[in-house]
Design a protein around this motif. Structure first.
Motif, PDB file in Angstrom:
ATOM      1  N   VAL A   7       0.855  -1.180   0.000  1.00  0.00           N
ATOM      2  CA  VAL A   7       0.000   0.000   0.000  1.00  0.00           C
ATOM      3  C   VAL A   7       0.896   1.237   0.000  1.00  0.00           C
ATOM      4  O   VAL A   7       1.876   1.284   0.745  1.00  0.00           O
ATOM      5  CB  VAL A   7      -0.910   0.030   1.254  1.00  0.00           C
ATOM      6  CG1 VAL A   7      -1.601   1.378   1.387  1.00  0.00           C
ATOM      7  CG2 VAL A   7      -1.918  -1.093   1.207  1.00  0.00           C
ATOM      8  N   LYS A 113      -6.266   0.930   4.528  1.00  0.00           N
ATOM      9  CA  LYS A 113      -6.246   0.212   3.253  1.00  0.00           C
ATOM     10  C   LYS A 113      -5.841  -1.244   3.444  1.00  0.00           C
ATOM     11  O   LYS A 113      -6.414  -2.157   2.823  1.00  0.00           O
ATOM     12  CB  LYS A 113      -5.297   0.911   2.287  1.00  0.00           C
ATOM     13  CG  LYS A 113      -5.331   0.343   0.880  1.00  0.00           C
ATOM     14  CD  LYS A 113      -6.689   0.557   0.231  1.00  0.00           C
ATOM     15  CE  LYS A 113      -6.691   0.072  -1.218  1.00  0.00           C
ATOM     16  NZ  LYS A 113      -8.028   0.179  -1.837  1.00  0.00           N
ATOM     17  N   ASN A 116      -8.729  -3.048   4.642  1.00  0.00           N
ATOM     18  CA  ASN A 116      -9.970  -2.836   3.891  1.00  0.00           C
ATOM     19  C   ASN A 116     -11.064  -2.304   4.814  1.00  0.00           C
ATOM     20  O   ASN A 116     -12.233  -2.686   4.723  1.00  0.00           O
ATOM     21  CB  ASN A 116     -10.433  -4.118   3.205  1.00  0.00           C
ATOM     22  CG  ASN A 116      -9.678  -4.373   1.916  1.00  0.00           C
ATOM     23  OD1 ASN A 116      -9.395  -3.450   1.156  1.00  0.00           O
ATOM     24  ND2 ASN A 116      -9.334  -5.627   1.677  1.00  0.00           N
TER      25      ASN A 116
END
Length: 300
Positions: A7, A113, A116
């Motif tokens: 990420v 991220k 999620n």
């Protein structure tokens, strides 16, 4: 979690207060840190390039790591056994440009991220304030643009105000000034007249920035609550602000608690920056100048 591994997060610098908006106004600036997160089998690895390479910790005290762990805790998840964090920093540390807020938002957004997570910006803001104590810088970093932030009985409120693009020069003198020192310089009480003056100027400043009224900025950016006490901690700072106006700046102020100063201008930005730097140079204090713009883009 492997589906979003690695990420990469980008977070902007920010200027707080903007003169009279003490602890409530923040402006996102077009200087960015990039942070990449990669899950590994075991261990924690943090690498840093650019600003802060000599100062920032590479262990569990690192703000990015701590903020990421806080979101995992909030979500009731175990933190990964192994993680690599790579930082490419352009925001100077301990400068009054929101480097710690950028680190906190980077950690929270990276963790969001990875997980999620559907956590809202509001809840992200509440977590960020746990680290920073107030919301002006973190709100501007998270949302972008000009932000008004205040606490309420229901938590923190942060509202983004649409504004015209702003061009500014930031001058960072080589002066050591911690936020703790800057806070300690403030008086315990203020005069009624000074409080009223700041209320009026803050309202006028928001109006001026929203409408692009550069002619109002000089009056709107006058402050009585924090700058008079903090400028004396930075040799040459008060004179640099006066020099900025003499060189054609629309408005000038401390960025946050300092030591950075900024000035709004357009085609005269280079001249304004040189005039400000000359005041520090005359006192044998080196400085750096950044010619930048505000940004409506928040962390992403």
């Amino acid at each position: 979690m492997d589906s979003v591994n690695p990420v990469t997060v980008k977070v902007p610098a920010s200027a707080a207060n903007l003169g009279p908006g003490f602890d409530c106004l923040g402006l996102a600036l077009d200087i960015w840190n990039q942070v990449s997160f990669r899950l590994t089998d075991s261990g924690v690895s943090i690498t840093i390039e650019g600003e802060g390479v000599e100062e920032l910790p590479l262990d569990y005290s690192n703000l990015i790591l701590r903020a990421a762990e806080r979101l995992f805790e909030k979500e009731g998840k175990k933190f990964p056994k192994g993680i690599e964090i790579e930082c490419r920093n352009h925001v100077p540390v301990s400068s009054g440009l929101g480097s710690s807020s950028a680190a906190v938002i980077a950690g929270l957004l990276g963790a969001k991220k990875i997980l999620n997570s559907t956590i809202s910006n509001q809840d992200m803001l509440e977590l960020a304030v746990e680290f920073e104590g107030h919301a002006d810088n973190v709100a501007a970093c998270l949302l972008g643009g000009l932000v008004i932030a205040t606490s309420s009985t229901n938590g923190w409120i942060a509202e983004k105000i649409p504004i015209q693009p702003l061009h500014l020069v930031v001058v960072l003198p080589n002066v050591s000034l911690s936020t703790r020192q800057a806070r300690a310089a403030l008086p315990q009480t203020v005069k009624y007249h000074d409080a009223v003056s700041n209320l009026a100027n803050t309202a006028l400043l928001v109006h001026a920035l929203r409408e692009g009224r550069k002619d109002l900025l000089y009056s709107a950016m006058q402050d009585s609550l924090h700058q008079p006490y903090r400028l004396s901690l930075i040799p040459g700072a008060e004179q640099a602000i006066h020099a900025a106006y003499d060189a054609g700046a629309y408005g000038a102020a401390l960025s946050g608690a300092g030591p950075s100063l900024f000035a709004f201008g357009d085609e005269k930005l280079e001249k304004i920056g040189e005039a400000m730097q000359a005041e520090f140079e005359s006192r044998n204090i080196p400085s750096r100048a950044f010619h930048i713009s505000s940004t409506e883009q928040g962390a992403y």
